[in-house]
Enzyme design. Structure first.
Site, PDB file in Angstrom:
ATOM      1  N   GLU A   1       1.074  12.471  12.447  1.00  0.00           N
ATOM      2  CA  GLU A   1       2.294  11.527  11.529  1.00  0.00           C
ATOM      3  C   GLU A   1       2.386  10.213  12.093  1.00  0.00           C
ATOM      4  OE1 GLU A   1       6.510  12.795   9.783  1.00  0.00           O
ATOM      5  OE2 GLU A   1       4.666  13.462   9.288  1.00  0.00           O
TER       6      GLU A   1
ATOM      7  N   TYR B   1       2.383   5.266   5.363  1.00  0.00           N
ATOM      8  CA  TYR B   1       2.971   6.904   5.992  1.00  0.00           C
ATOM      9  C   TYR B   1       1.372   6.966   5.781  1.00  0.00           C
ATOM     10  CZ  TYR B   1       3.185  11.584   6.481  1.00  0.00           C
ATOM     11  OH  TYR B   1       2.444  13.291   6.936  1.00  0.00           O
TER      12      TYR B   1
END
Length: 381
Positions: free
Chosen positions: A189, A101
């Site tokens: 993101e 991530y």
């Protein structure tokens, strides 16, 4: 403004971030044409603004034409957490070994953007932050100077990213910050960044939210707005000028003022209910505006009951009451039970005006919320 995955990936790809080969499709035949071009395995991914698409059946992997057709037929047109899927992204499958991530958001407590990296990619990052926060490395960024390369390397190594791909991940993080700053993003993101068997890094997902107040500086992104909305109710809210967020529950909420609506959402949850939306009609709302708000909430098929919470300052209780009556009198049968709580300016006059054959009236917010929650429970039993 939220971008769809396919839109955000195009922005990422234009900035040099590696993304899988993909095609947008809106029919089964278009899906089949896309997989013929891309090859197998292929991911078929619903393009709606919700999280957890995979668990809800909105993402499927196809290894053959038969599986691709079955996936397209099951996803296109499905109701995914209140959104109808009318487009899918057909994407080349990635042979991956690890999922990471990476993201940039605003840390409002610190008043600075923060870069985040974790080896726990592919899962709900909010859950990771709550349950195992030590698995997320963070680096705050002084907006006057931006994200220095050494900071990107530092947070990547602190997250425990393997050395042979660490510099590539740091490069992606730096590009994300450049986009965050230059495109007036509020959140950006990738979850997950996939590490392939050839030790390449690929953005397998893309999230990019833009500050709507800055869209005048982003004409290219502003052109994506209508297409990005992807939901009739949210498009209608923009048309009416409401602050509206669609949620996954079944108790519709209408109020005047963001704080008042948030309090109502919290109380619905506290008393065992599940909010269906955030809908702020604003100050000074008159009958016509209230009518439009009720029309919006009634249009949401997930809503089983409605609670109306109005505190009069600029807004007059009698005007709100007129709007509620006018809206409900237009129905041969009230589609959802409505509970009303009025307080403040002209609240007593409003209570007298309300047609109690059409609505349920409560004197306190707590009583109104509890009654709305009970109404919703009775519908679902």
């Amino acid at each position: 403004m939220k971008l769809h995955e396919y839109q955000a990936k195009q922005v990422f790809a234009d900035a040099g971030i590696p993304t899988p080969d993909s095609r947008l499709a809106s029919t089964v035949d278009e899906v089949m044409d896309a997989v013929d071009e891309i090859g197998y395995p292929a991911a078929i991914k619903a393009q709606v603004h919700v999280g957890g698409r995979g668990k809800a059946g909105g993402i499927k992997i196809a290894t053959s034409a038969e599986e691709a057709r079955e996936a397209a037929e099951s996803i296109l047109g499905m109701d995914l957490k209140g959104y109808t899927v009318d487009r899918v992204l057909v994407e080349a499958g990635v042979d991956f070994e690890n999922e990471l991530y990476v993201g940039i958001t605003m840390d409002r407590n610190e008043g600075e953007p923060v870069a985040m990296v974790s080896t726990e990619g592919g899962v709900d990052i909010e859950s990771v932050a709550e349950e195992t926060p030590e698995k997320i490395a963070r680096e705050h960024i002084d907006p006057a100077f931006g994200l220095h390369p050494y900071q990107a390397r530092k947070v990547v190594f602190e997250a425990g990213i393997p050395n042979d791909v660490a510099m590539d991940v740091a490069s992606i993080l730096g590009t994300l910050y450049d986009l965050y700053e230059s495109r007036d993003a509020s959140d950006i993101e990738i979850n997950p960044v996939m590490i392939t068997s050839d030790r390449e890094v690929v953005a397998a997902d893309a999230v990019m939210n833009i500050d709507e107040d800055a869209l005048f500086r982003q004409p290219e992104l502003a052109e994506m707005e209508d297409e990005a909305a992807g939901d009739e109710l949210e498009a209608k809210a923009n048309e009416y000028g409401f602050d509206y967020v669609r949620l996954s529950g079944n108790v519709g909420i209408i109020g005047n003022g963001a704080g008042l609506v948030m309090t109502t959402l919290d109380l619905v949850d506290y008393y065992g209910g599940s909010p269906a939306n955030f809908l702020d009609i604003g100050g000074g709302a008159k009958a016509e505006r209230v009518t439009k708000a009720l029309d919006m909430v009634f249009s949401d098929e997930n809503v089983d009951s409605v609670v109306f919470n109005i505190f009069g300052g600029i807004t007059r209780g009698d005007e709100v009451a007129k709007g509620i009556n006018e809206a409900l009198e237009g129905f041969d049968e009230i589609p959802k039970p409505v509970v009303v709580r009025l307080a403040g300016t002209n609240a007593e006059e409003g209570m007298e005006i309300l047609n109690e054959d059409l609505v349920q009236v409560e004197g306190t917010l707590e009583d109104a919320v509890q009654r709305a929650v009970k109404n919703a429970e009775e519908v679902t039993q």
